[in-house]
Design a protein around this motif. Structure first.
Motif, short mmCIF file in Angstrom:
data_model
loop_
_atom_site.label_atom_id
_atom_site.label_comp_id
_atom_site.label_asym_id
_atom_site.label_seq_id
_atom_site.Cartn_x
_atom_site.Cartn_y
_atom_site.Cartn_z
N UNK A 179 0.87 9.85 4.10
CA UNK A 179 1.23 8.91 5.17
C UNK A 179 0.69 9.39 6.51
N UNK A 234 0.83 -1.20 0.00
CA UNK A 234 0.00 0.00 0.00
C UNK A 234 0.87 1.27 0.00
N UNK A 235 1.96 1.21 0.77
CA UNK A 235 2.89 2.35 0.79
C UNK A 235 3.47 2.57 -0.62
N UNK A 280 -2.96 8.68 6.81
CA UNK A 280 -3.19 7.26 7.14
C UNK A 280 -2.99 7.02 8.63
N UNK A 281 -1.89 7.57 9.17
CA UNK A 281 -1.59 7.37 10.58
C UNK A 281 -2.70 7.92 11.46
N UNK A 305 -5.80 8.28 10.72
CA UNK A 305 -7.01 7.46 10.65
C UNK A 305 -6.89 6.23 11.54
N UNK A 306 -5.68 5.68 11.64
CA UNK A 306 -5.49 4.53 12.53
C UNK A 306 -5.65 4.96 13.99
#
Lengths: 66, 146
Positions: free
Chosen positions: B136, B81-82, B139-140, B142-143
Motif C-alpha cells: 500500500x 484493487x486493494x 502505491x501511495x 507512486x501517486x
C-alpha cells in the motif's frame, strides 16, 4: 491492455482524485489503471465509461499480447 | 464493489490496542514466568485436575484477536484493487510462513521446537500485515511521485 483514461480525464479536466471519487475507488487505483499496472473489473470499466460518456472500447483496447 | 468479511476501519486501532499489551504479557509469560494471580483457576471438572493459570491463554488470545483486527480491518477506501493486493499479500504470507517453518523444522530440535510452534501461531498474520502495508505504501508513493 491499453487505456486512454488519462486523455479522457484531460478532456474533461478531471484530476485522478475527481475520477476516483466519482466511481468510488482510491486515487491509487486510478493511477495503477492509467499506468497499466492494474486491469479493472468490468463493473469498474463500465463505471468509467459512464462518467466519460464514452463506450468502454474507446477507453480500453486489447493489445496483441493479451 | 462489495468486499465482505472485513472489520470496520476503526478495528485497526482497536487491534493495535489489543496486540501491544498482549505481546508484552505473552513475552513476560514465556521468558520471565510472569503470571497474573487472579487468573489462577481451580480444578476444572473433567478438563484439568490441578489449578491452572490462564495468563498465557489470555495473552495468546489477545495477540490472535489483535492481529486479526489489524490484518482485516477495512481500508478507508476499500476498492477492488486493494482487495487484490490483500489476496496477493495473503498468498505471499502463506508461502513465506511455510518457508520459515520448513527451515525451522530442519534447524530446531527437541523442546525448543515448541517455541517455534508458538511463534508460528502468529507468523502468517504478521507477515501478511507487513507485506500488505508495504504494498500500500508503495502505491501511495507512486501517486505522490506524479
Amino acid at each position: 491492455m491499453k487505456n486512454r483514461i488519462k486523455v479522457a480525464r484531460a478532456e474533461r479536466d478531471f484530476s485522478q482524485a475527481d475520477l476516483a471519487e466519482r466511481i468510488g475507488v482510491s486515487r491509487q487505483t486510478i493511477n495503477s489503471i492509467e499506468t497499466g499496472r492494474y486491469v479493472p473489473s468490468t463493473v469498474l470499466a463500465l463505471k468509467m465509461a459512464a462518467v466519460f460518456e464514452k463506450p468502454v472500447e474507446q477507453l480500453f483496447q486489447l493489445e496483441e499480447t493479451d | 464493489m462489495k468486499t465482505n468479511w472485513l472489520f470496520p476501519h476503526r478495528y485497526r486501532l482497536i487491534g493495535w490496542l489489543l496486540f501491544v499489551p498482549a505481546v508484552l504479557l505473552g513475552l513476560a509469560c514465556m521468558y520471565a514466568e510472569f503470571q497474573l494471580e487472579f487468573l489462577t483457576v481451580g480444578k476444572l471438572k473433567g478438563i484439568v485436575d490441578w489449578p491452572v493459570n490462564l495468563t498465557d491463554e489470555l495473552a495468546t488470545l489477545g495477540v490472535m484477536t489483535g492481529l486479526l483486527f489489524i490484518a482485516f480491518a477495512r481500508e478507508r477506501v476499500e476498492d477492488e484493487m486493494i482487495s487484490q493486493l490483500r489476496l496477493e499479500s495473503l498468498q505471499w504470507a502463506v508461502y513465506l510462513n511455510y518457508l520459515i517453518l520448513g527451515v525451522a523444522v530442519l534447524l530446531v530440535h527437541g523442546d525448543k521446537f515448541i517455541d517455534v510452534l508458538i511463534y508460528n501461531l502468529f507468523t502468517v498474520l504478521i507477515v501478511f500485515i507487513i507485506r500488505f502495508r508495504l504494498l500500500l505504501r508503495k502505491q501511495e508513493r507512486e501517486v505522490l511521485a506524479l
